[in-house]
Design an enzyme around this catalytic site. Structure first.
Site, PDB file in Angstrom:
ATOM      1  N   PRO A 130       0.783  -1.248   0.000  1.00 29.06           N
ATOM      2  CA  PRO A 130       0.000   0.000   0.000  1.00 29.06           C
ATOM      3  C   PRO A 130       0.811   1.292   0.000  1.00 29.06           C
ATOM      4  O   PRO A 130       0.740   2.096   0.927  1.00 29.06           O
ATOM      5  CB  PRO A 130      -0.842  -0.138   1.261  1.00 29.06           C
ATOM      6  CG  PRO A 130       0.016  -0.931   2.187  1.00 29.06           C
ATOM      7  CD  PRO A 130       0.737  -1.924   1.300  1.00 29.06           C
ATOM      8  N   CYS A 131       1.533   1.546  -1.069  1.00 30.65           N
ATOM      9  CA  CYS A 131       2.279   2.796  -1.188  1.00 30.65           C
ATOM     10  C   CYS A 131       1.338   3.998  -1.258  1.00 30.65           C
ATOM     11  O   CYS A 131       1.745   5.121  -0.963  1.00 30.65           O
ATOM     12  CB  CYS A 131       3.216   2.748  -2.392  1.00 30.65           C
ATOM     13  SG  CYS A 131       2.411   2.382  -3.952  1.00 30.65           S
TER      14      CYS A 131
END
Length: 164
Positions: A130-131
Site C-alpha cells: 500500500p504505497c
C-alpha cells in the site's frame, strides 16, 4: 523464470497482474513502464492460480470487502534496501497514512527520506503493497506512480479523505 500475466478491469482502469509459479510479482497501471521485466516474455494464463487469487482479492478490495491481501508475493529485482522499504509499507494499517519520514523512522533510517521516496515510487506491487497510504508530512497527497487521482480514489476506498 517463467512469468505469467492477466489483465484486470478495475475502477481505476485496466491493470496488468504478473506472477511466476509461486507468487505475484507486479500489479501494473495501464501506463506503467515495467522496465524490471523489459527482457521477459509473459505468457497470458487466465487460470493461473496466483493471478486468479490476486484478481479476486483486488476485486474484493475495490468493493470494500477486503482490507488486507494474503497473496504470495515476491520482490523480483529489488535491492535489499528497496525490499526493506516495500516490506515496511506492508505495516501501514488499513485506513491509516504515514508520511515519508514515518517510513524512515520505521526503518530506523531518518536520513534516507529521499531514497525512500524514490523507492516507494518504484513499488512493483501497487495496491497490494500500500504505497498509496504514504502522504506528505504536511498531510497532502504526493507523487504516485498511478497518478494522484488514483491515489485519492484508493484512499477513499479506505475512508481517508485528502484533497489533491
Amino acid at each position: 523464470m517463467d512469468l505469467f500475466e492477466i489483465g484486470m478491469d478495475s475502477p481505476l482502469g485496466k491493470l496488468r497482474l504478473i506472477a511466476h509459479d509461486q507468487a505475484l510479482v507486479a500489479v501494473c497501471w495501464p501506463d506503467d513502464n515495467i522496465s524490471m521485466f523489459a527482457k521477459q516474455l509473459f505468457t497470458v494464463q487466465e487460470d493461473h492460480p496466483i493471478l486468479s487469487l490476486a484478481r479476486h482479492q483486488l476485486n474484493e478490495y475495490f468493493h470494500k470487502k477486503r482490507q488486507y491481501f494474503d497473496i504470495p508475493i515476491d520482490f523480483v529485482g529489488g535491492t535489499p534496501f528497496q525490499q526493506a522499504v516495500w516490506r515496511a509499507l506492508m505495516h501501514i494499517p488499513f485506513a491509516t497514512t504515514w508520511s515519508y519520514s514515518d517510513v524512515a523512522s520505521y526503518l530506523n533510517n531518518p536520513l534516507a527520506i529521499r531514497a525512500i521516496g524514490g523507492t516507494i515510487g518504484k513499488n512493483p506491487l501497487s495496491i497490494v503493497i500500500p504505497c498509496h497510504r504514504v502522504i506528505g508530512k504536511n498531510g497532502k497527497l504526493t507523487g504516485f506512480a498511478g497518478g494522484l487521482n488514483r491515489k485519492k480514489y484508493l484512499l477513499e476506498i479506505e475512508n481517508i479523505r485528502i484533497d489533491v
